[in-house]
Design an enzyme around this catalytic site. Structure first.
Site, PDB file in Angstrom:
ATOM      1  N   SER A 161       1.036  -1.340   0.132  1.00 42.97           N
ATOM      2  CA  SER A 161      -0.043  -0.264  -0.058  1.00 42.97           C
ATOM      3  C   SER A 161       0.663   1.144  -0.076  1.00 42.97           C
ATOM      4  O   SER A 161       2.143   1.309  -0.009  1.00 42.97           O
ATOM      5  CB  SER A 161      -0.791  -0.314   1.162  1.00 42.97           C
ATOM      6  N   TYR A 187       0.006  -0.064  10.438  1.00 43.64           N
ATOM      7  CA  TYR A 187      -0.557  -0.609   9.106  1.00 43.64           C
ATOM      8  C   TYR A 187       0.855  -0.320   8.676  1.00 43.64           C
ATOM      9  O   TYR A 187       0.907  -1.065   7.825  1.00 43.64           O
ATOM     10  CB  TYR A 187      -1.676   0.029   8.419  1.00 43.64           C
TER      11      TYR A 187
END
Length: 314
Positions: A161, A187
């Site tokens: 990501s 994350y």
């Protein structure tokens, strides 16, 4: 960035997975897609099945997996769509899938993930995002290494990501035991780990003919954001300013995954990070595109591999 020519393709941010694989014949090839029953996992699996591959959806929710498999068969005509249980945060579950797999594996798409939950720890005390997004997929890929090698030209796809830009892997405190936990930093760390895995795996497995690449799929509204409120999503997009990328459809979000998984344009290419169906440029401060230098650092990639083996008792 890597000392080699940047890879570009005819595809872009608006391309769909079906368009990327148009004319590609995957008959006789076998694929596993983790998280294949939701979000871009569904469309990744659908495109691979539509090109003729045998596809196994590795999922937490078996009923959802069965419904997805039936839908993919109905839309593609491919009856070789199967479902297998997988809980990435559970080492026993990962080991069971590895043990049950027989024969070659041509494509492994490490797609499943968890995004920005409250601080949660596994039974081992590992922070959930690092355990799920990285360690679970690391254990799965290394466990299936022999099957990938047996395939000849096996490919592994590591879905990362742009959030990797939020944090390197903090080796001194992987599980937020001494630093304050923030969901997005956790994350980001796990997504950087996904890129570093691709760097080191491609190096280690090159002699086996296995290539491994990482990617940012783009912004797609899926169940991945179940821990993120609408207000938080809007705040993050506002921070990105006028350069915030447009939302993609799941079919567009799966395009880069299937490019790396099966396109002949990527034959022999490994250890790189892609976005919008092209190799990413180096990240520049203030930008939301590109790949951070620390995510491609070979020393960090080698260190992460060693640490991951130690944590999993390999």
């Amino acid at each position: 960035m890597t000392g080699t020519t940047r890879i570009t393709t005819p595809f872009d941010a608006e391309s769909t997975a079906a368009e990327v694989l148009a004319g590609v014949d995957l008959s006789g090839r076998r694929a596993i897609v983790t998280g294949g029953a939701s979000g871009i996992g569904i469309e990744t699996a659908r495109a691979l099945a539509g090109a003729g591959a045998e596809v196994t959806l590795a999922v937490r929710n078996l009923p959802a997996g069965e419904r997805t498999a039936e839908d993919i068969t109905a839309t593609t005509g491919n009856k070789q769509v199967y479902v297998a249980p997988l809980e990435l945060a559970d080492r026993t579950s990962v080991a069971a899938l590895v043990t049950a797999w027989e024969g070659p594996l041509h494509i492994l798409v490490n797609n499943a993930g968890v995004m920005a939950p409250p601080l949660t720890r596994t039974a081992e005390g590992w922070e959930l995002q690092f355990a799920t997004n990285h360690l679970g997929h690391f254990g799965l890929a290394t466990g299936l290494h022999r099957a990938l090698a047996e395939a000849g030209g096996g490919r592994v796809v590591s879905v990362s990501s742009s959030a990797h830009q939020r944090s390197p892997v903090v080796f001194e405190d992987l599980d937020f035991e001494r630093r304050e936990y923030t969901p997005w930093e956790g994350y980001g760390q796990s997504k950087t780990a996904n890129v570093l895995f691709a760097v080191e795996a491609s190096k280690r497995w090159a002699d086996d003919g296995i290539t491994v690449n990482a990617l940012h799929p783009g912004g797609i509204r899926t169940a991945l954001q179940r821990y993120v409120t609408e207000e938080e999503l809007n705040r993050l997009r506002a921070q990105a300013g006028p350069d915030a990328p447009a939302w993609k459809t799941p079919e567009q979000g799966a395009a880069t995954s299937v490019l790396l998984a099966a396109s002949p344009l990527l034959d022999g290419v490994g250890g790189r990070y892609f976005e919008d169906c092209n190799e990413a440029v180096p990240h520049q401060p203030g930008s939301r595109v590109g790949v951070a230098a620390y995510a491609l650092d070979p020393a960090a990639a080698a260190r992460l591999w060693t640490v991951s083996e130690q944590l999993l008792g390999a």
